[in-house]
Scaffold this motif. Sequence first.
Motif, PDB file in Angstrom:
ATOM      1  N   VAL A  23       0.882  -1.173   0.000  1.00  0.00           N
ATOM      2  CA  VAL A  23       0.000   0.000   0.000  1.00  0.00           C
ATOM      3  C   VAL A  23       0.917   1.219   0.000  1.00  0.00           C
ATOM      4  O   VAL A  23       1.915   1.272   0.723  1.00  0.00           O
ATOM      5  CB  VAL A  23      -0.966  -0.019   1.203  1.00  0.00           C
ATOM      6  N   LEU A  24       0.616   2.195  -0.857  1.00  0.00           N
ATOM      7  CA  LEU A  24       1.454   3.383  -0.983  1.00  0.00           C
ATOM      8  C   LEU A  24       1.148   4.355   0.148  1.00  0.00           C
ATOM      9  O   LEU A  24      -0.009   4.662   0.414  1.00  0.00           O
ATOM     10  CB  LEU A  24       1.221   4.053  -2.337  1.00  0.00           C
ATOM     11  N   SER A  25       2.198   4.823   0.826  1.00  0.00           N
ATOM     12  CA  SER A  25       2.016   5.701   1.982  1.00  0.00           C
ATOM     13  C   SER A  25       2.041   7.164   1.604  1.00  0.00           C
ATOM     14  O   SER A  25       1.042   7.854   1.714  1.00  0.00           O
ATOM     15  CB  SER A  25       3.106   5.447   3.016  1.00  0.00           C
ATOM     16  N   SER A  26       3.183   7.656   1.177  1.00  0.00           N
ATOM     17  CA  SER A  26       3.281   9.082   0.880  1.00  0.00           C
ATOM     18  C   SER A  26       4.299   9.329  -0.220  1.00  0.00           C
ATOM     19  O   SER A  26       5.309   8.645  -0.309  1.00  0.00           O
ATOM     20  CB  SER A  26       3.664   9.862   2.136  1.00  0.00           C
ATOM     21  N   PRO A  27       4.035  10.326  -1.054  1.00  0.00           N
ATOM     22  CA  PRO A  27       4.994  10.670  -2.108  1.00  0.00           C
ATOM     23  C   PRO A  27       6.217  11.340  -1.511  1.00  0.00           C
ATOM     24  O   PRO A  27       6.120  12.098  -0.555  1.00  0.00           O
ATOM     25  CB  PRO A  27       4.214  11.625  -3.003  1.00  0.00           C
ATOM     26  N   GLN A  28       7.362  11.049  -2.080  1.00  0.00           N
ATOM     27  CA  GLN A  28       8.610  11.619  -1.599  1.00  0.00           C
ATOM     28  C   GLN A  28       9.294  12.476  -2.658  1.00  0.00           C
ATOM     29  O   GLN A  28      10.467  12.775  -2.549  1.00  0.00           O
ATOM     30  CB  GLN A  28       9.564  10.497  -1.155  1.00  0.00           C
ATOM     31  N   GLY A  29       8.555  12.859  -3.700  1.00  0.00           N
ATOM     32  CA  GLY A  29       9.098  13.722  -4.746  1.00  0.00           C
ATOM     33  C   GLY A  29       9.795  12.937  -5.838  1.00  0.00           C
ATOM     34  O   GLY A  29      10.291  11.828  -5.617  1.00  0.00           O
ATOM     35  N   SER A  30       9.829  13.494  -7.019  1.00  0.00           N
ATOM     36  CA  SER A  30      10.512  12.912  -8.184  1.00  0.00           C
ATOM     37  C   SER A  30      10.114  11.467  -8.445  1.00  0.00           C
ATOM     38  O   SER A  30      10.961  10.591  -8.608  1.00  0.00           O
ATOM     39  CB  SER A  30      12.028  13.008  -8.030  1.00  0.00           C
ATOM     40  N   ASN A  31       8.809  11.201  -8.431  1.00  0.00           N
ATOM     41  CA  ASN A  31       8.280   9.864  -8.715  1.00  0.00           C
ATOM     42  C   ASN A  31       8.721   8.804  -7.712  1.00  0.00           C
ATOM     43  O   ASN A  31       8.821   7.628  -8.047  1.00  0.00           O
ATOM     44  CB  ASN A  31       8.645   9.427 -10.145  1.00  0.00           C
ATOM     45  N   ASN A  32       9.016   9.189  -6.496  1.00  0.00           N
ATOM     46  CA  ASN A  32       9.377   8.259  -5.436  1.00  0.00           C
ATOM     47  C   ASN A  32       8.246   8.187  -4.424  1.00  0.00           C
ATOM     48  O   ASN A  32       7.622   9.199  -4.101  1.00  0.00           O
ATOM     49  CB  ASN A  32      10.663   8.700  -4.733  1.00  0.00           C
ATOM     50  N   TRP A  33       7.988   6.987  -3.904  1.00  0.00           N
ATOM     51  CA  TRP A  33       6.903   6.765  -2.946  1.00  0.00           C
ATOM     52  C   TRP A  33       7.381   5.892  -1.804  1.00  0.00           C
ATOM     53  O   TRP A  33       8.143   4.953  -2.010  1.00  0.00           O
ATOM     54  CB  TRP A  33       5.734   6.050  -3.622  1.00  0.00           C
ATOM     55  N   LEU A  34       6.904   6.182  -0.608  1.00  0.00           N
ATOM     56  CA  LEU A  34       7.080   5.276   0.524  1.00  0.00           C
ATOM     57  C   LEU A  34       5.938   4.276   0.456  1.00  0.00           C
ATOM     58  O   LEU A  34       4.798   4.642   0.168  1.00  0.00           O
ATOM     59  CB  LEU A  34       6.999   6.019   1.853  1.00  0.00           C
ATOM     60  N   CYS A  35       6.226   3.017   0.734  1.00  0.00           N
ATOM     61  CA  CYS A  35       5.178   2.002   0.725  1.00  0.00           C
ATOM     62  C   CYS A  35       5.383   1.050   1.892  1.00  0.00           C
ATOM     63  O   CYS A  35       6.480   0.935   2.434  1.00  0.00           O
ATOM     64  CB  CYS A  35       5.169   1.256  -0.601  1.00  0.00           C
ATOM     65  N   LYS A  36       4.294   0.402   2.293  1.00  0.00           N
ATOM     66  CA  LYS A  36       4.349  -0.587   3.373  1.00  0.00           C
ATOM     67  C   LYS A  36       3.779  -1.893   2.852  1.00  0.00           C
ATOM     68  O   LYS A  36       2.774  -1.907   2.159  1.00  0.00           O
ATOM     69  CB  LYS A  36       3.512  -0.127   4.568  1.00  0.00           C
ATOM     70  N   LYS A  50       7.577   2.875 -17.503  1.00  0.00           N
ATOM     71  CA  LYS A  50       6.366   2.549 -18.265  1.00  0.00           C
ATOM     72  C   LYS A  50       5.147   3.247 -17.669  1.00  0.00           C
ATOM     73  O   LYS A  50       4.293   3.739 -18.392  1.00  0.00           O
ATOM     74  CB  LYS A  50       6.135   1.040 -18.287  1.00  0.00           C
ATOM     75  N   LEU A  51       5.051   3.282 -16.348  1.00  0.00           N
ATOM     76  CA  LEU A  51       3.919   3.951 -15.703  1.00  0.00           C
ATOM     77  C   LEU A  51       4.023   5.465 -15.844  1.00  0.00           C
ATOM     78  O   LEU A  51       3.012   6.153 -15.931  1.00  0.00           O
ATOM     79  CB  LEU A  51       3.830   3.574 -14.224  1.00  0.00           C
ATOM     80  N   ARG A  52       5.236   6.004 -15.847  1.00  0.00           N
ATOM     81  CA  ARG A  52       5.406   7.453 -15.989  1.00  0.00           C
ATOM     82  C   ARG A  52       4.915   7.946 -17.339  1.00  0.00           C
ATOM     83  O   ARG A  52       4.488   9.084 -17.470  1.00  0.00           O
ATOM     84  CB  ARG A  52       6.877   7.839 -15.832  1.00  0.00           C
ATOM     85  N   ARG A  53       4.975   7.084 -18.342  1.00  0.00           N
ATOM     86  CA  ARG A  53       4.534   7.483 -19.687  1.00  0.00           C
ATOM     87  C   ARG A  53       3.021   7.564 -19.812  1.00  0.00           C
ATOM     88  O   ARG A  53       2.510   8.180 -20.731  1.00  0.00           O
ATOM     89  CB  ARG A  53       5.073   6.498 -20.721  1.00  0.00           C
ATOM     90  N   ILE A  54       2.289   6.940 -18.896  1.00  0.00           N
ATOM     91  CA  ILE A  54       0.831   6.971 -18.950  1.00  0.00           C
ATOM     92  C   ILE A  54       0.368   8.280 -18.327  1.00  0.00           C
ATOM     93  O   ILE A  54       0.389   8.454 -17.121  1.00  0.00           O
ATOM     94  CB  ILE A  54       0.217   5.769 -18.191  1.00  0.00           C
ATOM     95  N   LYS A  55      -0.030   9.208 -19.154  1.00  0.00           N
ATOM     96  CA  LYS A  55      -0.380  10.552 -18.679  1.00  0.00           C
ATOM     97  C   LYS A  55      -1.686  10.576 -17.902  1.00  0.00           C
ATOM     98  O   LYS A  55      -1.894  11.430 -17.062  1.00  0.00           O
ATOM     99  CB  LYS A  55      -0.463  11.535 -19.850  1.00  0.00           C
ATOM    100  N   SER A  56      -2.573   9.626 -18.156  1.00  0.00           N
ATOM    101  CA  SER A  56      -3.865   9.636 -17.475  1.00  0.00           C
ATOM    102  C   SER A  56      -3.823   8.915 -16.126  1.00  0.00           C
ATOM    103  O   SER A  56      -4.820   8.894 -15.410  1.00  0.00           O
ATOM    104  CB  SER A  56      -4.926   9.001 -18.366  1.00  0.00           C
ATOM    105  N   LEU A  57      -2.693   8.339 -15.768  1.00  0.00           N
ATOM    106  CA  LEU A  57      -2.582   7.596 -14.515  1.00  0.00           C
ATOM    107  C   LEU A  57      -2.391   8.554 -13.344  1.00  0.00           C
ATOM    108  O   LEU A  57      -1.516   9.421 -13.375  1.00  0.00           O
ATOM    109  CB  LEU A  57      -1.406   6.619 -14.576  1.00  0.00           C
ATOM    110  N   ILE A  58      -3.227   8.402 -12.332  1.00  0.00           N
ATOM    111  CA  ILE A  58      -3.105   9.202 -11.123  1.00  0.00           C
ATOM    112  C   ILE A  58      -2.809   8.245  -9.977  1.00  0.00           C
ATOM    113  O   ILE A  58      -3.567   7.306  -9.724  1.00  0.00           O
ATOM    114  CB  ILE A  58      -4.400   9.984 -10.835  1.00  0.00           C
TER     115      ILE A  58
END
Length: 144
Positions: A23-36, A50-58
């Motif tokens: 589960v994603l916890s918090s964004p850490q900037g520059s496409n980095n995420w903390l997860c547990k 590959k996910l960064r290229r999908i512009k509609s992905l939130i």
Amino acid sequence: MPKRPPSPPSFTPPLPSDQHLVVLSSPQGSNNWLCKDTKDVERLVEVSSKLRRIKSLIIMRGDFAIISLWPQSSEEKGGRLVGEILHILDKSDIKEWKKAGAWPEGLGETPTPAQAIRQSDSEEEEYASEGEGEDEDDDESRSQ
């Protein structure tokens, strides 16, 4: 004749040993995420190219994702990034995992914060509409 694109990888249970459901916890900037993960181990991962290229992905805090951990050698000990996000699970993916009986107990299915906010707003509106009716009754009784 054009080349056929490769089939997308399957993210159905069971996962390979180097992939984990988190589960994603918090964004850490520059496409980095903390997860547990299910054992409450916190890791810093990046969004795959590959996910960064999908512009509609939130990607939102509270989303479930599948990550791939990079192999760690004993020589490398400096970096905090340990893997990358390969896939963000949507409701249909979660339903498939639960149907297969492979959904981990430690994750649960909590709503994302945006969904929780929408639910609390609707509860407040219901409470406010109930309260308005009571005020009118009180006003009528006072005037008599």
